[in-house]
Design a protein around this motif. Structure first.
Motif, short mmCIF file in Angstrom:
data_model
loop_
_atom_site.label_atom_id
_atom_site.label_comp_id
_atom_site.label_asym_id
_atom_site.label_seq_id
_atom_site.Cartn_x
_atom_site.Cartn_y
_atom_site.Cartn_z
N SER A 45 56.98 31.92 29.53
CA SER A 45 57.72 30.56 29.88
C SER A 45 57.17 29.45 29.32
CB SER A 45 58.03 30.43 31.50
OG SER A 45 58.92 31.55 31.89
N ALA A 46 55.78 29.04 29.79
CA ALA A 46 55.24 28.05 29.19
C ALA A 46 55.14 27.85 27.83
CB ALA A 46 53.68 28.06 29.86
N SER A 49 58.55 26.61 26.91
CA SER A 49 58.84 25.50 27.29
C SER A 49 57.90 24.29 26.41
CB SER A 49 58.31 25.08 28.66
OG SER A 49 58.33 23.78 29.04
N HIS A 52 59.81 23.81 23.10
CA HIS A 52 61.12 23.31 23.50
C HIS A 52 62.19 24.32 22.80
CE1 HIS A 52 59.37 19.57 24.50
NE2 HIS A 52 58.70 19.54 23.33
N SER A 55 67.65 28.64 24.57
CA SER A 55 67.94 30.12 24.92
C SER A 55 67.96 31.07 23.68
CB SER A 55 69.23 30.06 25.90
OG SER A 55 70.23 29.73 24.93
N SER A 185 59.24 21.18 17.67
CA SER A 185 60.02 21.72 18.49
C SER A 185 61.35 22.83 17.88
CB SER A 185 61.09 20.22 19.03
OG SER A 185 62.22 21.03 19.46
N THR A 265 48.88 29.30 30.02
CA THR A 265 49.76 28.25 30.86
C THR A 265 48.87 27.17 31.07
OG1 THR A 265 50.62 30.23 31.82
CG2 THR A 265 51.05 27.97 32.79
N ARG A 269 49.22 23.02 29.33
CA ARG A 269 49.57 22.04 29.96
C ARG A 269 48.16 21.08 29.92
NH1 ARG A 269 48.30 24.51 34.85
NH2 ARG A 269 50.52 24.99 34.97
N SER A 272 49.26 19.25 26.55
CA SER A 272 50.58 18.57 26.65
C SER A 272 50.13 17.28 27.15
CB SER A 272 51.40 19.09 27.53
OG SER A 272 52.05 20.40 27.26
#
Length: 451
Positions: A45-46, A49, A52, A55, A185, A265, A269, A272
């Motif tokens: 999921s990270a 995300s 970007h 779905s 992205s 993960t 972070r 980012s």
């Protein structure tokens, strides 16, 4: 380019996590296995995300970007009426896909590199148009785009992948050199698949990469084998195989690197927080480095001591949020007082003495190296079984470049140290001292090759 320095904070966080928890193989339902699976899903999921991803995308964890590219190559439905289109200025992990294509009778079509790497858009569009699939439903053709070269510093326009997609190609992006210092992205550039290595992005852990891929594209890939973890039922003896239920599980052979996935993960972070500011910082450092190296001259002849071969940025960034039109590396040659090329092995040795880590050689990108070195015609004359030693003997010198890579933790002190090193190579006395020591400490055969 080769790998980022690992942050002390990331190591501490992960070590503390491992000391407080017990993780088990994800192929079970006990508590430790459930925890591993939970953190693996959080890591997926990270990743989605961070890039970007809209779905319809999933993440297949691999050992690195090379493994992600290989995964597509070995599973892609190449056929005699298929085309594989790729740039000459690409990593060997991209070139290797041609082995799968040719084994199934597909055409391999190269996009030539410019003299400073990358490709010319008009030429690329013509090649894509000329080799386009007659029908995406009847013919499968693949376009592999190198987002950023690891030797020429060129960024290729990502919009070309959208053009290829409209022609009916599947699109695979090698983003390993791009994403450590640039925002990418999938919402803006929805290619079918992207290959990355996390250690190049934030240093730790090594041995983990990913293929971020459309589930619809994944369903068209056919694995040539199966292994533990990728199947649900295997008939033995027999031929019946039921693949795992989750699409990503069908492409993750054996046990995933479950002990280090929580660090992915945390690492994303960490990155980012810095990535929005990184291009501006690197733009400033790169411009200063280029301008300073361009002004290094030999103290005896006044001739330039450095020849920069890679693409240089056309503009300097002025504000946060802007993106560089190139990467943040420099590929160059060190020149002697009369313009002769100094052996890269001598430069690497001399830099190591001063605790500077430089990469030399063709850095796994022979097409890009040939383009900026101006030896493309010599490359065409190679013969089966040729070795690098043979090639260098033909050319009469060592081949490759000296590469300086700036990244997440590069600072002014690093750049300043490289500039001072370059100046020492332009000083007759300083260079001669290092040369004499190098001659004494290195194998005579290697010295002969270098000279």
């Amino acid at each position: 380019m080769g790998g980022a320095l690992y942050p002390e904070s990331l190591i501490r966080v992960h070590t503390d996590f491992l000391s407080r928890n017990i993780l088990g193989n994800t192929h079970s339902v006990n508590n430790s296995s459930k925890m591993s699976l939970d953190y693996a899903n959080k890591a997926r999921s990270a990743v989605l995300s961070f890039f970007h991803a809209p779905s319809g995308y999933t993440v297949v964890f691999t050992s690195n970007a090379t493994a992600a590219l290989k995964l597509v190559g070995e599973s892609y439905p190449f056929a005699s009426d298929s085309s594989l289109v790729l740039g000459a200025d690409s990593h060997n992990s991209v070139h290797g896909i041609r082995e799968y294509a040719t084994s199934k009778g597909a055409r391999v079509c190269y996009i030539p590199a410019t003299s400073v790497g990358g490709f010319e858009v008009t030429t690329t569009k013509k090649i894509l148009l000329r080799n386009r699939p007659q029908s995406r439903y009847l013919t499968s053709s693949l376009f592999v785009l190198t987002a950023q070269s690891n030797i020429t510093n060129s960024k290729n326009p990502l919009a070309i992948a959208e053009y290829a997609s409209r022609l009916g190609y599947h699109t695979l992006l090698d983003a390993a050199a791009l994403v450590p210092t640039s925002v990418f992205s999938l919402s803006e550039h929805p290619v079918d698949a992207v290959a990355v290595s996390f250690y190049k992005m934030f240093g730790f852990p090594t041995g983990v990469g990913a293929l971020i891929v459309r589930s619809a594209f994944l369903s068209e890939l056919k694995r040539p084998w199966f292994a533990g973890g990728s199947v649900d039922v295997v008939q033995v003896p027999g031929n019946i195989v039921t693949r795992a239920h989750e699409p990503h599980e069908q492409f993750e052979d054996g046990t995933i690197n479950y002990l280090t996935l929580p660090a992915i993960t945390d690492g994303l972070r960490f990155l980012s927080a810095y990535l929005p500011f990184l291009p501006l910082r690197l733009s400033s450092l790169l411009h200063f480095l280029i301008s300073s190296l361009s002004q290094v001259y030999h103290d005896t002849t006044g001739k330039p001591a450095i020849r920069i071969l890679s693409r240089v940025p056309t503009t300097r960034l002025r504000s946060v949020g802007e993106q560089m039109d190139t990467g943040s590396i420099i590929s160059l040659l060190f020149l002697g007082p009369w313009g002769e090329i100094l052996p890269n092995s001598f430069i690497e040795y001399s830099a190591s003495v001063k605790k500077i880590s430089l990469r030399t050689g063709c850095v796994c990108n022979p097409g890009g190296a040939a383009a900026i070195l101006g030896i493309e015609e010599d490359m065409r004359q190679l013969y089966p079984g040729v070795t690098l030693k043979d090639f260098e003997h033909i050319m009469g010198r060592e081949l490759g470049v000296v590469r300086i890579s700036l990244g997440l933790v590069s600072n002014f002190q690093d750049v300043w140290k490289v500039i001072q090193f370059a100046k020492s190579m332009a000083s007759e006395s300083s260079r001669q001292d290092q040369w004499d020591i190098w001659l004494e400490s290195t194998c005579p055969e290697i010295i002969g090759q270098a000279i």
